[in-house]
Write a protein that holds these residues in place. Structure first.
Motif, mmCIF file in Angstrom:
data_model
loop_
_atom_site.group_PDB
_atom_site.id
_atom_site.type_symbol
_atom_site.label_atom_id
_atom_site.label_comp_id
_atom_site.label_asym_id
_atom_site.label_seq_id
_atom_site.Cartn_x
_atom_site.Cartn_y
_atom_site.Cartn_z
ATOM 1 N N PHE A 49 40.691 33.537 53.969
ATOM 2 C CA PHE A 49 39.837 34.628 54.402
ATOM 3 C C PHE A 49 39.434 35.496 53.210
ATOM 4 C CE2 PHE A 49 42.809 33.698 57.890
ATOM 5 C CZ PHE A 49 41.923 33.398 58.909
ATOM 6 N N PRO A 50 38.209 36.018 53.216
ATOM 7 C CA PRO A 50 37.860 37.005 52.188
ATOM 8 C C PRO A 50 38.741 38.234 52.329
ATOM 9 C CG PRO A 50 36.203 36.961 53.923
ATOM 10 C CD PRO A 50 37.135 35.821 54.191
ATOM 11 N N ALA A 51 38.892 38.979 51.249
ATOM 12 C CA ALA A 51 39.822 40.114 51.233
ATOM 13 C C ALA A 51 39.101 41.406 50.904
ATOM 14 C CB ALA A 51 40.938 39.863 50.218
ATOM 15 N N ASN A 80 38.145 41.081 62.361
ATOM 16 C CA ASN A 80 36.904 40.375 62.075
ATOM 17 C C ASN A 80 37.038 39.407 60.891
ATOM 18 O OD1 ASN A 80 34.319 41.364 63.723
ATOM 19 N ND2 ASN A 80 35.802 43.039 63.590
ATOM 20 N N GLY A 81 38.279 39.001 60.616
ATOM 21 C CA GLY A 81 38.490 37.898 59.689
ATOM 22 C C GLY A 81 38.602 38.267 58.232
ATOM 23 N N TYR A 82 39.034 39.488 57.935
ATOM 24 C CA TYR A 82 39.255 39.889 56.548
ATOM 25 C C TYR A 82 40.737 40.160 56.316
ATOM 26 C CZ TYR A 82 34.248 40.471 55.823
ATOM 27 O OH TYR A 82 32.906 40.241 55.705
ATOM 28 N N VAL A 83 41.264 39.632 55.221
ATOM 29 C CA VAL A 83 42.564 40.111 54.738
ATOM 30 C C VAL A 83 42.349 41.534 54.240
ATOM 31 C CG1 VAL A 83 44.307 39.852 52.938
ATOM 32 C CG2 VAL A 83 43.416 37.832 54.107
ATOM 33 N N VAL A 84 43.206 42.452 54.653
ATOM 34 C CA VAL A 84 43.030 43.862 54.303
ATOM 35 C C VAL A 84 44.256 44.352 53.554
ATOM 36 C CG1 VAL A 84 42.719 46.209 55.189
ATOM 37 C CG2 VAL A 84 41.545 44.295 56.298
ATOM 38 N N LEU A 85 44.054 44.748 52.298
ATOM 39 C CA LEU A 85 45.126 45.369 51.510
ATOM 40 C C LEU A 85 44.809 46.849 51.380
ATOM 41 C CD1 LEU A 85 46.696 44.081 48.176
ATOM 42 C CD2 LEU A 85 46.370 46.501 48.667
ATOM 43 N N PRO A 126 47.588 30.694 50.706
ATOM 44 C CA PRO A 126 46.530 29.890 51.322
ATOM 45 C C PRO A 126 45.572 30.684 52.210
ATOM 46 C CG PRO A 126 48.686 29.361 52.276
ATOM 47 C CD PRO A 126 48.941 30.186 51.073
ATOM 48 N N LYS A 127 46.012 31.815 52.738
ATOM 49 C CA LYS A 127 45.129 32.585 53.620
ATOM 50 C C LYS A 127 44.259 33.586 52.873
ATOM 51 C CE LYS A 127 47.319 32.269 58.130
ATOM 52 N NZ LYS A 127 47.597 33.033 59.369
ATOM 53 N N ILE A 128 44.487 33.769 51.578
ATOM 54 C CA ILE A 128 43.730 34.754 50.802
ATOM 55 C C ILE A 128 42.763 34.029 49.874
ATOM 56 C CG2 ILE A 128 43.856 36.637 49.141
ATOM 57 C CD1 ILE A 128 46.706 37.191 50.110
ATOM 58 N N ASP A 129 41.480 34.327 50.039
ATOM 59 C CA ASP A 129 40.477 33.781 49.131
ATOM 60 C C ASP A 129 40.284 34.768 47.980
ATOM 61 O OD1 ASP A 129 38.257 32.857 47.775
ATOM 62 O OD2 ASP A 129 37.199 32.235 49.589
ATOM 63 N N GLY A 130 40.924 34.488 46.866
ATOM 64 C CA GLY A 130 40.883 35.395 45.728
ATOM 65 C C GLY A 130 39.542 35.468 45.038
ATOM 66 N N ASP A 131 38.604 34.608 45.432
ATOM 67 C CA ASP A 131 37.275 34.630 44.830
ATOM 68 C C ASP A 131 36.273 35.453 45.633
ATOM 69 O OD1 ASP A 131 37.992 32.996 42.673
ATOM 70 O OD2 ASP A 131 37.716 31.183 43.875
ATOM 71 N N ARG A 132 36.711 35.994 46.766
ATOM 72 C CA ARG A 132 35.818 36.800 47.606
ATOM 73 C C ARG A 132 36.547 38.101 47.975
ATOM 74 N NH1 ARG A 132 34.233 33.440 52.635
ATOM 75 N NH2 ARG A 132 36.392 32.709 52.468
ATOM 76 N N ILE A 133 36.284 39.154 47.214
ATOM 77 C CA ILE A 133 36.998 40.422 47.411
ATOM 78 C C ILE A 133 36.009 41.584 47.354
ATOM 79 C CG2 ILE A 133 38.822 41.948 46.567
ATOM 80 C CD1 ILE A 133 40.231 39.552 45.389
ATOM 81 N N GLY A 134 36.161 42.508 48.278
ATOM 82 C CA GLY A 134 35.349 43.719 48.301
ATOM 83 C C GLY A 134 36.216 44.962 48.309
ATOM 84 N N LEU A 135 35.571 46.117 48.137
ATOM 85 C CA LEU A 135 36.251 47.414 48.145
ATOM 86 C C LEU A 135 35.672 48.291 49.243
ATOM 87 C CD1 LEU A 135 36.189 48.401 44.350
ATOM 88 C CD2 LEU A 135 38.039 47.259 45.591
ATOM 89 N N LEU A 136 36.535 49.100 49.844
ATOM 90 C CA LEU A 136 36.100 50.132 50.778
ATOM 91 C C LEU A 136 36.906 51.394 50.511
ATOM 92 C CD1 LEU A 136 35.261 49.813 54.529
ATOM 93 C CD2 LEU A 136 36.765 51.654 53.756
#
Length: 280
Positions: A49-51, A80-85, A126-136
């Motif tokens: 998932f994107p993060a 909605n399918g995002y890993v959230v840190l 495996p569940k974290i897509d490290g190539d797709r990350i955004g900020l909020l």
């Protein structure tokens, strides 16, 4: 900008909650030599998932508890399918202490967000897509996002801020600290000089003066009735991004205050559509 920022060793601790859509973990990671705590929501399903890294607004560290500040966003984005840190920042919850952080304009929070992104990238889960990350980021966290975009261009794919603080730190200190008698303002003046005494320093710590470095699209949400962070601050920031030819959009919400109420669902629909365009 000159520093070689580090972030690594994302560790999942205890399970804090399980829902039908995601599992919430206590976490720690390393950021420039400090251990930073936070929470991680991991969606159900195969992934990856994107993060998204979430930067919360100001909450007194004396009362702050882990993961506090963006609870609505944490839940909705994970559903909605995002890993959230959600980072706690240094000096918060279980994070290491940085006694100089406040007098250094809380710039350490920017290091903590950069470290969170780098820790996600190197997590090899495996569940974290490290190539797709955004900020909020929200409020003070919006300022942290601005800093991150100019300090580390190319680090993330897109960024969203809600009701952000001013992109001029001197203005924030005047607005939130100096006029309220916060003794830290005097410590800042003693170390760095006032804006009148040392204008070069205050210009150099403003992300507004480095927007030419930004490579990521930015979405800004701001209510017209915000009496904590004036809408004019976001208008000025958006104008600077536009003048530099950057991909920026300012969405305003008539009658909404600082925390967003009735229009919050619509603002999050816009946010998720924005992240979907850039991260999926």
């Amino acid at each position: 900008m000159a520093r070689d920022h580090q972030g690594s060793d994302l560790r999942l601790g205890s399970v804090l909650a399980r829902t039908d859509a995601y599992t919430r973990y206590a976490i720690t990671y390393e950021a420039n030599g400090l251990t930073i705590s936070g929470i991680l929501n991991v969606p159900e399903g195969k992934g990856p998932f994107p993060a998204l890294v979430l930067a919360h607004g100001y909450i007194d560290p004396a009362v702050y508890t882990t993961g506090r500040g963006l609870a609505r966003e944490q839940d909705l984005l994970a559903r909605n399918g995002y890993v959230v840190l959600h980072t706690d920042y240094r000096n918060h919850a279980g994070s290491d202490d940085d006694p100089d952080n406040d007098v250094n304009l809380r710039l350490g929070y920017t290091e903590d967000v950069i470290g969170a992104v780098l820790a996600l990238r190197s997590a090899d889960r495996p569940k974290i897509d490290g190539d797709r990350i955004g900020l909020l980021g929200r409020s003070m966290g919006g300022g942290v996002v601005y800093n991150t975009l100019v300090v580390a261009p190319g680090l993330v794919d897109a960024a969203v801020v809600f009701a952000p603080v001013s992109s001029r730190p001197a203005e924030n200190i005047d607005h939130f600290q100096r006029r309220n008698g916060d003794p830290v303002a005097a410590e800042i003046d003693a170390k760095h000089g006032t804006p009148e005494e040392n204008p070069e320093f205050w210009e150099r710590v403003s992300p507004l003066n480095y927007v030419d470095r930004v490579t990521e699209p930015l979405l800004i949400h701001h209510g017209t009735a915000d009496d904590t962070c004036p809408l004019a601050w976001s208008e000025r920031t958006a104008a600077a991004f536009e003048a530099a030819g950057k991909d920026v959009e300012l969405r305003t919400y008539a009658g909404e205050g600082h925390t967003f109420g009735a229009r919050w669902p619509a603002s999050m629909d816009t946010t998720m559509a924005f992240f979907d365009r850039h991260l999926r």
